[in-house]
Design an enzyme around this catalytic site. Structure first.
Site, PDB file in Angstrom:
ATOM      1  N   ARG A   1       0.676  -1.111  -0.189  1.00  0.00           N
ATOM      2  CA  ARG A   1       0.112   0.054   0.018  1.00  0.00           C
ATOM      3  C   ARG A   1       0.877   1.251   0.109  1.00  0.00           C
ATOM      4  NH1 ARG A   1      -5.190   0.002   1.697  1.00  0.00           N
ATOM      5  NH2 ARG A   1      -4.969   1.936   2.912  1.00  0.00           N
TER       6      ARG A   1
ATOM      7  N   ARG B   1       9.790   6.412  -2.551  1.00  0.00           N
ATOM      8  CA  ARG B   1      10.185   7.393  -3.595  1.00  0.00           C
ATOM      9  C   ARG B   1      11.498   7.955  -3.576  1.00  0.00           C
ATOM     10  NH1 ARG B   1       5.054  10.298  -2.334  1.00  0.00           N
ATOM     11  NH2 ARG B   1       3.335   9.015  -3.328  1.00  0.00           N
TER      12      ARG B   1
ATOM     13  N   ARG C   1      -9.197  -5.890  13.484  1.00  0.00           N
ATOM     14  CA  ARG C   1      -8.801  -5.258  14.310  1.00  0.00           C
ATOM     15  C   ARG C   1      -9.945  -3.934  14.326  1.00  0.00           C
ATOM     16  NH1 ARG C   1      -5.075  -6.939  17.382  1.00  0.00           N
ATOM     17  NH2 ARG C   1      -4.078  -4.716  17.594  1.00  0.00           N
TER      18      ARG C   1
ATOM     19  N   ARG D   1      -1.159   6.496  16.114  1.00  0.00           N
ATOM     20  CA  ARG D   1      -0.982   7.862  15.261  1.00  0.00           C
ATOM     21  C   ARG D   1      -1.790   8.809  16.181  1.00  0.00           C
ATOM     22  NH1 ARG D   1      -3.668   5.937   9.485  1.00  0.00           N
ATOM     23  NH2 ARG D   1      -5.738   5.165  10.320  1.00  0.00           N
TER      24      ARG D   1
ATOM     25  N   GLU E   1      -4.968   7.226  18.452  1.00  0.00           N
ATOM     26  CA  GLU E   1      -5.528   5.932  18.051  1.00  0.00           C
ATOM     27  C   GLU E   1      -4.933   4.804  18.502  1.00  0.00           C
ATOM     28  OE1 GLU E   1      -6.322   6.368  13.554  1.00  0.00           O
ATOM     29  OE2 GLU E   1      -5.900   4.312  13.247  1.00  0.00           O
TER      30      GLU E   1
ATOM     31  N   TYR F   1      -9.724  -5.520   3.016  1.00  0.00           N
ATOM     32  CA  TYR F   1      -9.174  -4.373   3.415  1.00  0.00           C
ATOM     33  C   TYR F   1      -9.105  -3.317   1.953  1.00  0.00           C
ATOM     34  CZ  TYR F   1      -5.238  -1.413   5.350  1.00  0.00           C
ATOM     35  OH  TYR F   1      -4.262  -0.249   5.764  1.00  0.00           O
TER      36      TYR F   1
ATOM     37  N   ASP G   1     -10.100   0.521   0.110  1.00  0.00           N
ATOM     38  CA  ASP G   1     -10.292   1.788   0.257  1.00  0.00           C
ATOM     39  C   ASP G   1     -11.758   2.237  -0.123  1.00  0.00           C
ATOM     40  OD1 ASP G   1      -7.820   2.161   1.225  1.00  0.00           O
ATOM     41  OD2 ASP G   1      -6.817   2.372  -0.771  1.00  0.00           O
TER      42      ASP G   1
HETATM   43  N1  UDP Z   1       3.122   1.440   8.184  1.00  0.00           N
HETATM   44  C1  UDP Z   1       3.956   1.308   8.698  1.00  0.00           C
HETATM   45  N2  UDP Z   1       4.469   2.443   9.385  1.00  0.00           N
HETATM   46  C2  UDP Z   1       3.879   3.614   9.240  1.00  0.00           C
HETATM   47  C3  UDP Z   1       2.697   3.706   8.076  1.00  0.00           C
HETATM   48  C4  UDP Z   1       2.292   2.472   7.575  1.00  0.00           C
HETATM   49  O1  UDP Z   1       4.552   0.295   9.395  1.00  0.00           O
HETATM   50  O2  UDP Z   1       4.522   4.795   9.578  1.00  0.00           O
HETATM   51  C5  UDP Z   1       2.391  -0.079   7.705  1.00  0.00           C
HETATM   52  C6  UDP Z   1       1.401  -0.481   8.918  1.00  0.00           C
HETATM   53  O3  UDP Z   1       1.378  -1.965   8.833  1.00  0.00           O
HETATM   54  C7  UDP Z   1      -0.010  -0.335   7.996  1.00  0.00           C
HETATM   55  C8  UDP Z   1       0.335  -0.373   6.522  1.00  0.00           C
HETATM   56  O4  UDP Z   1       1.718   0.041   6.483  1.00  0.00           O
HETATM   57  O5  UDP Z   1      -0.851  -0.972   8.486  1.00  0.00           O
HETATM   58  C9  UDP Z   1      -0.530   0.417   5.603  1.00  0.00           C
HETATM   59  O6  UDP Z   1      -0.345   1.768   6.021  1.00  0.00           O
HETATM   60  P1  UDP Z   1      -1.668   2.698   5.576  1.00  0.00           P
HETATM   61  O7  UDP Z   1      -1.188   3.998   5.715  1.00  0.00           O
HETATM   62  O8  UDP Z   1      -2.175   2.494   4.251  1.00  0.00           O
HETATM   63  O9  UDP Z   1      -2.896   2.365   6.764  1.00  0.00           O
HETATM   64  P2  UDP Z   1      -4.421   2.848   7.075  1.00  0.00           P
HETATM   65  O10 UDP Z   1      -4.183   4.509   6.875  1.00  0.00           O
HETATM   66  O11 UDP Z   1      -5.250   2.213   5.831  1.00  0.00           O
HETATM   67  O12 UDP Z   1      -4.511   2.423   8.234  1.00  0.00           O
END
Ligand code: UDP
Length: 383
Positions: free
Chosen positions: A172, A176, A248, A278, A299, A347, A349
């Protein structure tokens, strides 16, 4: 002949299918167990005036022109680029991984080409066919970046070792070698001017649609309808006869602060020692608005119990075997189509949810036109 159709769930899946079939002349009743529409995309104006994403951050981004055009029929989307920072120790980095993060983390001043060569030299070339999240990360960025940014966050988010998670979760996130810090790469991105709930309300606002809020619809009560579109949990439809599929869930600890707490909408806390994953600061989802006060959500992620709101399907090996049992049961049912995140246990979007719901509606209309049975699934949940 118009059909009497039940739609269970008033999130994007249910609302899109209801709208499409209502416009085709069918009579739709929507049953939603919560007291509001829009599912986990629900937004609400807080007493401070800030628009709050009640179930956590939702940013609309898509590559599907059809989806982008479709949602704009139901409200105005403001231009929005999502930006995330990631805390490791007491330092904030740009996320997703880009040139800025690499240079800040390693204390270097690489050009894009140098950074790419450096990360390649750190990556684990012995991993050729990555199966797990950890293998995928080691192959892509190497151990230092993996341990700092992914291992702790992912363990907190999913509650298991990243060696047990599928590689697809990491896919996901982009990597870059430029300073582009936009979280998503899709051509169409935005956030609805008045939040997501009015968009879903507008979808459901049609003379052929009746919405019943706070109404749980068990399978037995659906017999009076000629067809049901079920966007609730697939295991709930079958009264959990093969057990509960694992999800979850999230807990949010809200706080109102004055001014600007963190300067951007989402800050990830990657260290395992910080209990939350976060902090979301909601007013940054609406940069076109201005508020003196601010609403933040810390969260926390944990396993979903029977009375919690399901968020992320876990989908490990065990759950996939359990899902197969439900899919087999579903394929034996007639008169019901399963769709959406909960109906197919994936999962998804928001844009993918809408895209699939439009495909489900197309398939249903085509089947009705020639008198064929509408299939149980339009997308294979096991794929
Ligand atoms: N992830 C991580 N560190 C970060 C951001 C994301 O390890 O700083 C991993 C984590 O396993 C997460 C996955 O990447 O579940 C997908 O991130 P995304 O931001 O797409 O999660 P969402 O916003 O859908 O919860």
């Amino acid at each position: 002949m118009p059909l009497r159709v039940a739609v269970v769930g008033a999130g994007f899946s249910g609302a899109v299918v209801a709208r499409e079939l209502a416009e085709a002349g069918h009579h739709i009743e929507v049953f939603e167990s919560r007291d509001h529409v829009a599912g986990n995309c629900h937004t609400r104006r807080h007493s401070t005036g800030v628009m709050v994403h009640v179930y956590g951050p939702h940013i609309f981004h898509t590559q599907h022109e059809r989806v982008w055009q479709y949602v704009q029929r139901f409200g105005t989307f403001e231009p929005y680029r999502h930006r995330v920072r990631a805390m490791v120790g007491d330092k904030a980095y740009q996320m997703p991984m880009n040139l800025g993060l690499i240079n800040a983390f390693f204390g270097t001043n690489f050009t894009p080409q140098e950074a790419e060569a450096f990360v390649a030299s750190r990556a684990d070339a012995s991993v050729t066919n990555p199966q797990s999240f950890e293998e995928q990360a080691l192959r892509l960025v190497g151990r230092e970046l993996y341990e700092a940014f992914f291992a702790g966050y992912t363990r907190k988010q999913w509650g298991v070792d990243p060696r047990e998670l599928p590689a697809s979760i990491l896919a996901r996130l982009p990597l870059r070698f430029t300073d582009d810090d936009s979280y998503f790469s899709h051509p169409y991105q935005g956030i609805p001017e008045h939040g997501y709930t009015p968009i879903v309300e507008a979808m459901l606002d049609h003379p052929n649609i009746t919405v019943h809020l706070s109404t749980r619809m068990p399978r037995v009560r659906l017999a009076e309808f000629e067809h049901t579109f079920w966007s609730g949990p697939i295991d709930a439809y079958f009264d959990f006869e093969h057990g509960r599929l694992a999800y979850r869930t999230l807990d949010f600890e809200p706080e109102v602060v004055t001014g600007d707490h963190q300067g951007c909408p989402v800050v990830n806390y990657c260290d395992a020692s910080v209990p939350y994953t976060r902090i979301t600061e909601h007013k940054h989802f609406a940069p076109w608005e201005s508020h003196d006060q601010s609403v933040i959500y810390r969260e926390y992620s944990r396993l979903c119990e029977a009375n919690d709101t399901p968020y992320y399907p876990v989908r490990l090996v065990e759950e996939k075997a359990q899902l197969l049992e439900y899919v087999q049961l579903a394929r034996k049912e007639t008169g019901v189509t399963f769709l959406g995140r909960l109906g197919t246990y994936r999962y998804l979007d928001m844009d993918v949810t809408i895209h699939e719901a439009l495909n489900v509606a197309d398939a249903a209309k085509a089947a009705i036109a020639v008198g064929r049975v509408i299939p149980a699934f339009v997308v294979d949940p096991l794929a």
